[in-house]
Design a protein around this motif. Structure first.
Motif, PDB file in Angstrom:
ATOM      1  N   LYS A  11       0.833  -1.158   0.116  1.00  0.00           N
ATOM      2  CA  LYS A  11       0.019   0.188   0.110  1.00  0.00           C
ATOM      3  C   LYS A  11       0.793   1.206  -0.005  1.00  0.00           C
ATOM      4  N   THR A  33      -2.966   4.575   3.443  1.00  0.00           N
ATOM      5  CA  THR A  33      -4.271   4.218   3.691  1.00  0.00           C
ATOM      6  C   THR A  33      -4.480   3.770   4.933  1.00  0.00           C
ATOM      7  N   ALA A  34      -5.926   3.607   5.102  1.00  0.00           N
ATOM      8  CA  ALA A  34      -6.199   3.254   6.832  1.00  0.00           C
ATOM      9  C   ALA A  34      -7.228   2.389   6.718  1.00  0.00           C
ATOM     10  N   PHE A  35      -7.577   1.600   7.708  1.00  0.00           N
ATOM     11  CA  PHE A  35      -8.795   0.921   8.054  1.00  0.00           C
ATOM     12  C   PHE A  35      -8.805  -0.168   6.760  1.00  0.00           C
ATOM     13  N   ASP A  36      -7.506  -0.834   6.568  1.00  0.00           N
ATOM     14  CA  ASP A  36      -7.515  -1.976   5.712  1.00  0.00           C
ATOM     15  C   ASP A  36      -7.964  -1.351   4.408  1.00  0.00           C
ATOM     16  N   GLY A  37      -7.659  -0.109   4.141  1.00  0.00           N
ATOM     17  CA  GLY A  37      -7.237   0.109   2.490  1.00  0.00           C
ATOM     18  C   GLY A  37      -8.684   1.033   2.134  1.00  0.00           C
ATOM     19  N   ASP A 196       4.160   5.903   9.879  1.00  0.00           N
ATOM     20  CA  ASP A 196       3.028   4.787   9.369  1.00  0.00           C
ATOM     21  C   ASP A 196       3.113   3.604  10.465  1.00  0.00           C
ATOM     22  N   LYS A 211       0.766   8.572  11.989  1.00  0.00           N
ATOM     23  CA  LYS A 211      -0.223   8.343  10.981  1.00  0.00           C
ATOM     24  C   LYS A 211      -1.751   8.551  11.666  1.00  0.00           C
ATOM     25  N   ARG A 215      -5.383   8.999   9.908  1.00  0.00           N
ATOM     26  CA  ARG A 215      -6.492   8.124  10.370  1.00  0.00           C
ATOM     27  C   ARG A 215      -7.719   9.047  10.651  1.00  0.00           C
TER      28      ARG A 215
HETATM   29  N1  ASP Z   1      -2.058   0.257   6.999  1.00  0.00           N
HETATM   30  C1  ASP Z   1      -3.291  -0.139   7.128  1.00  0.00           C
HETATM   31  C2  ASP Z   1      -4.111   0.013   5.992  1.00  0.00           C
HETATM   32  O1  ASP Z   1      -3.809   0.220   5.118  1.00  0.00           O
HETATM   33  C3  ASP Z   1      -4.029   0.305   8.485  1.00  0.00           C
HETATM   34  C4  ASP Z   1      -3.238   1.522   9.152  1.00  0.00           C
HETATM   35  O2  ASP Z   1      -2.219   1.928   9.206  1.00  0.00           O
HETATM   36  O3  ASP Z   1      -4.103   1.975  10.044  1.00  0.00           O
HETATM   37  O4  ASP Z   1      -5.421  -0.048   6.066  1.00  0.00           O
END
Ligand code: ASP
Ligand code: TMP
Length: 236
Positions: A11, A33-37, A196, A211, A215
């Motif tokens: 990602k 990305t966050a919350f699994d993309g 991250d 991060k 988020r």
């Molecule tokens: N790396 C994870 C994602 O892409 C989540 C995160 O870092 O919060 O969802």
């Protein structure tokens, strides 16, 4: 180093093959990305900051006896790394309450734990990297007993070393995620160490410099990454 085709695109990073099968080039990009993309965005120059922050951390760990995959930095956003077969177990260390653990257990965020917690997660984005324990890891043959002992030994050493290194930069290492892999049969540290993959708070004000700013839509996201690099280069 001449790079060949892309081996893997994650990602926020890509792994490129080289003419030497024992070496890869790891490229850091600005995607976030966050919350699994589910939440997607870009953070200007994040690739540069994360690459430079990881380089400082890996050099420091190597110097203190923890083997990492970094061979040498290559310019602003790349590093030459050892080829790794990543173990499908992510390791999280928590020194303070925060994030998913605080949510899951109904804890207030921001309490220092009397002793650090080590969590294991199955590395599987589709399942949301679910929490597992050592019995799952062994019974599902994600890792051998010997590898698990080595991973734990390195993880505790990394926690001690990084807490000290970030403390000197005026930062609290609240929690972080590590990924280990096998290179020529040996367990070594892979992936990255950056805002991250770590929660980093200002020691005095507890301002979030990681991060979570992305988020949780806290603003000044780029500034946080930039500030972490600045402090690591010029300790307070
Ligand atoms: N790396 C994870 C994602 O892409 C989540 C995160 O870092 O919060 O969802
Ligand atoms: P968590 O509280 O969301 O479980 O995150 C714990 C630590 O792991 C935090 O420092 C951020 C890091 N992390 C990653 O590096 N990748 C991820 O996909 C997630 C969810 C967390």
């Amino acid at each position: 180093m001449k790079t060949l085709e892309e081996l893997y695109r994650g990602k926020a990073k890509a792994i490129l093959k080289t003419e030497d099968e024992n070496l890869y080039v790891m490229h850091f990009n600005d995607d976030a990305t966050a919350f699994d993309g589910i939440k997607k965005g870009t953070i200007k120059d994040k690739g540069y900051y994360n690459c430079q922050i990881s380089k400082i951390c890996f050099e420091y760990l190597e110097k203190n006896g923890v083997p990492t995959h970094m061979v040498e930095p290559l310019g602003e956003r790349e590093m030459l790394v050892k080829s790794l077969k990543i173990l499908p177990v992510e390791v999280i260390v928590r020194n303070w309450t925060a994030g998913s653990m605080a949510k899951r257990l109904g804890l207030e965020e921001g309490k220092k734990l009397p002793s650090p917690i080590l969590e294991l997660c199955l590395k599987n984005d589709e399942l949301g990297d679910p929490l597992i324990n050592e019995y799952h890891a062994l019974a599902l043959e994600l890792i051998t007993e010997e590898q698990l002992q080595q991973v734990k030994e390195y993880t505790w050493k990394i926690n001690d070393l990084l807490c000290k290194r970030f403390d000197e930069a005026g930062l609290i290492l609240v929690d972080f995620k590590l990924e280990f892999g096998l290179h020529q049969g040996e367990v070594i540290l892979g992936d990255e160490i950056s805002p991250d993959t770590c929660r980093l708070w200002d020691k005095e004000t507890k301002e979030k410099l990681d991060k979570d700013r992305f988020r949780r839509d806290l603003g000044k996201v780029e500034d946080a990454y930039k500030e972490v690099l600045r402090r690591l280069k010029n300790p307070l």
